[in-house]
Design an enzyme around this catalytic site. Sequence first.
Site, PDB file in Angstrom:
ATOM      1  N   GLY A  38       0.834  -1.200   0.000  1.00 38.58           N
ATOM      2  CA  GLY A  38       0.000   0.000   0.000  1.00 38.58           C
ATOM      3  C   GLY A  38       0.869   1.250   0.000  1.00 38.58           C
ATOM      4  O   GLY A  38       0.433   2.335   0.398  1.00 38.58           O
ATOM      5  N   TYR A  66     -15.844  -4.349   6.580  1.00 40.04           N
ATOM      6  CA  TYR A  66     -14.555  -3.730   6.931  1.00 40.04           C
ATOM      7  C   TYR A  66     -14.186  -4.029   8.390  1.00 40.04           C
ATOM      8  O   TYR A  66     -13.065  -4.454   8.688  1.00 40.04           O
ATOM      9  CB  TYR A  66     -14.667  -2.227   6.692  1.00 40.04           C
ATOM     10  CG  TYR A  66     -13.393  -1.452   6.927  1.00 40.04           C
ATOM     11  CD1 TYR A  66     -12.344  -1.506   6.016  1.00 40.04           C
ATOM     12  CD2 TYR A  66     -13.242  -0.635   8.054  1.00 40.04           C
ATOM     13  CE1 TYR A  66     -11.171  -0.781   6.223  1.00 40.04           C
ATOM     14  CE2 TYR A  66     -12.085   0.093   8.263  1.00 40.04           C
ATOM     15  CZ  TYR A  66     -11.053   0.014   7.348  1.00 40.04           C
ATOM     16  OH  TYR A  66      -9.901   0.740   7.559  1.00 40.04           O
ATOM     17  N   LYS A  89     -11.050  -6.266   9.802  1.00 39.00           N
ATOM     18  CA  LYS A  89     -10.039  -5.683  10.689  1.00 39.00           C
ATOM     19  C   LYS A  89     -10.000  -6.406  12.039  1.00 39.00           C
ATOM     20  O   LYS A  89      -8.945  -6.517  12.662  1.00 39.00           O
ATOM     21  CB  LYS A  89     -10.290  -4.182  10.864  1.00 39.00           C
ATOM     22  CG  LYS A  89     -10.106  -3.389   9.569  1.00 39.00           C
ATOM     23  CD  LYS A  89      -8.678  -3.514   9.038  1.00 39.00           C
ATOM     24  CE  LYS A  89      -8.434  -2.562   7.865  1.00 39.00           C
ATOM     25  NZ  LYS A  89      -7.037  -2.615   7.386  1.00 39.00           N
TER      26      LYS A  89
HETATM   27  P1  NAI Z   1      -5.145   4.646   0.805  1.00 43.27           P
HETATM   28  O1  NAI Z   1      -6.283   4.321  -0.077  1.00 43.27           O
HETATM   29  O2  NAI Z   1      -4.620   6.025   0.829  1.00 43.27           O
HETATM   30  O3  NAI Z   1      -3.917   3.646   0.505  1.00 43.27           O
HETATM   31  C1  NAI Z   1      -4.135   2.263   0.381  1.00 43.27           C
HETATM   32  C2  NAI Z   1      -3.205   1.727  -0.690  1.00 43.27           C
HETATM   33  O4  NAI Z   1      -3.428   0.324  -0.801  1.00 43.27           O
HETATM   34  C3  NAI Z   1      -3.452   2.331  -2.076  1.00 43.27           C
HETATM   35  O5  NAI Z   1      -2.242   2.784  -2.632  1.00 43.27           O
HETATM   36  C4  NAI Z   1      -4.039   1.184  -2.877  1.00 43.27           C
HETATM   37  O6  NAI Z   1      -3.699   1.219  -4.260  1.00 43.27           O
HETATM   38  C5  NAI Z   1      -3.420  -0.011  -2.180  1.00 43.27           C
HETATM   39  N1  NAI Z   1      -4.175  -1.227  -2.398  1.00 43.27           N
HETATM   40  C6  NAI Z   1      -5.526  -1.386  -2.336  1.00 43.27           C
HETATM   41  N2  NAI Z   1      -5.853  -2.654  -2.642  1.00 43.27           N
HETATM   42  C7  NAI Z   1      -4.699  -3.297  -2.893  1.00 43.27           C
HETATM   43  C8  NAI Z   1      -4.385  -4.637  -3.269  1.00 43.27           C
HETATM   44  N3  NAI Z   1      -5.346  -5.553  -3.453  1.00 43.27           N
HETATM   45  N4  NAI Z   1      -3.086  -4.972  -3.435  1.00 43.27           N
HETATM   46  C9  NAI Z   1      -2.110  -4.044  -3.279  1.00 43.27           C
HETATM   47  N5  NAI Z   1      -2.348  -2.768  -2.938  1.00 43.27           N
HETATM   48  C10 NAI Z   1      -3.626  -2.417  -2.749  1.00 43.27           C
HETATM   49  O7  NAI Z   1      -5.601   4.192   2.269  1.00 43.27           O
HETATM   50  P2  NAI Z   1      -4.980   4.452   3.728  1.00 43.27           P
HETATM   51  O8  NAI Z   1      -5.942   5.282   4.458  1.00 43.27           O
HETATM   52  O9  NAI Z   1      -3.569   4.843   3.645  1.00 43.27           O
HETATM   53  O10 NAI Z   1      -5.114   2.988   4.326  1.00 43.27           O
HETATM   54  C11 NAI Z   1      -4.004   2.182   4.631  1.00 43.27           C
HETATM   55  C12 NAI Z   1      -4.440   1.122   5.627  1.00 43.27           C
HETATM   56  O11 NAI Z   1      -4.855   1.780   6.832  1.00 43.27           O
HETATM   57  C13 NAI Z   1      -5.628   0.292   5.147  1.00 43.27           C
HETATM   58  O12 NAI Z   1      -5.458  -1.041   5.598  1.00 43.27           O
HETATM   59  C14 NAI Z   1      -6.795   0.924   5.878  1.00 43.27           C
HETATM   60  O13 NAI Z   1      -7.848   0.021   6.068  1.00 43.27           O
HETATM   61  C15 NAI Z   1      -6.127   1.292   7.179  1.00 43.27           C
HETATM   62  N6  NAI Z   1      -6.837   2.292   7.942  1.00 43.27           N
HETATM   63  C16 NAI Z   1      -7.018   3.556   7.439  1.00 43.27           C
HETATM   64  C17 NAI Z   1      -7.713   4.472   8.199  1.00 43.27           C
HETATM   65  C18 NAI Z   1      -7.954   5.872   7.740  1.00 43.27           C
HETATM   66  O14 NAI Z   1      -8.701   6.576   8.404  1.00 43.27           O
HETATM   67  N7  NAI Z   1      -7.345   6.312   6.652  1.00 43.27           N
HETATM   68  C19 NAI Z   1      -8.266   4.143   9.508  1.00 43.27           C
HETATM   69  C20 NAI Z   1      -7.989   2.815   9.944  1.00 43.27           C
HETATM   70  C21 NAI Z   1      -7.306   1.930   9.155  1.00 43.27           C
END
Ligand code: NAI
Length: 255
Positions: A12, A154, A158
């Site tokens: 990610g 979701y 998690k």
């Molecule tokens: P984001 O959408 O900015 O980044 C997520 C990245 O994962 C993206 O670059 C996307 O292309 C990549 N991705 C998605 N599906 C994929 C796959 N199948 N294989 C490889 N890469 C893949 O999201 P963010 O906010 O940075 O999230 C990162 C982690 O943090 C996630 O697991 C999310 O659930 C978790 N999270 C985020 C929160 C928030 O408020 N932003 C809160 C709690 C958890």
Amino acid sequence: MDFAGKIALVTGGASGIGREVARQLSAAGAAVAVADINIEGAEAVAAELVATGAKAIAIALDVADADQVNAGVARTCHELGGLHILVHSAGIGVERGFLETSEEEWRRIINVDLTGTFLCGQAAAREMVKGGYGRIVNIASTAAFRGGTGRAAYGAAKGGVVTLTRVMAVELAPHGVTVNALAPGAIDTELVAKMHSTKTRQVYTRAIPEDRYGTPAEVASAALYLASEAARYVTGHIMSVDGGFLAAGLMLDKD
Ligand code: NAI
């Protein structure tokens, strides 16, 4: 924190929390493999790191595909010389009511968020146990602990990440590999821009003692601690990075 000589894989890594983890690990001296399904994004981040003089590569992979994950780990080891740290930040989310969630959507979220954590953790750990050293940081969510509306798939995924993290920590402890997870609250990233409606943002902010969403950098610095030498006796821990959201109950003085 000093990560000189360390090799890290950040899934990610093209966006949000993962991108910031890649930047901070790289700035602290680690060689970083930036892995993402969005290869243009991963390449842009890797190029940014290389431009600072650091060692970095971009890897295209879908975390829910075992063959792609295994190939990505093998490439990291081959091109960077090993694997010490996995920060698994790839994930997707959706805000959908329990009654409205389709089976297809349920399976898609569980597949990426939970099965992806299993596949990446297993592939990385198989390399780490060979060297008797490793740091794995998964990204769970406060949704693992609170039954918020619209988070059936979701939150369940998690919750699974939390339990998987604890099992991995127990089984990998004899091999010198620690496994922890972060539980971010509301963090301003591309995912949240897609997932949170205006109403969600208002209601959520009211429930956060710090009265604001967090930043990817604030989550990344917690990930770096768990990935560092300083955290060598910390394993099986779920660290919330949420401005106090999980701690809160009644807040009588808050608007
Ligand atoms: P984001 O959408 O900015 O980044 C997520 C990245 O994962 C993206 O670059 C996307 O292309 C990549 N991705 C998605 N599906 C994929 C796959 N199948 N294989 C490889 N890469 C893949 O999201 P963010 O906010 O940075 O999230 C990162 C982690 O943090 C996630 O697991 C999310 O659930 C978790 N999270 C985020 C929160 C928030 O408020 N932003 C809160 C709690 C958890």
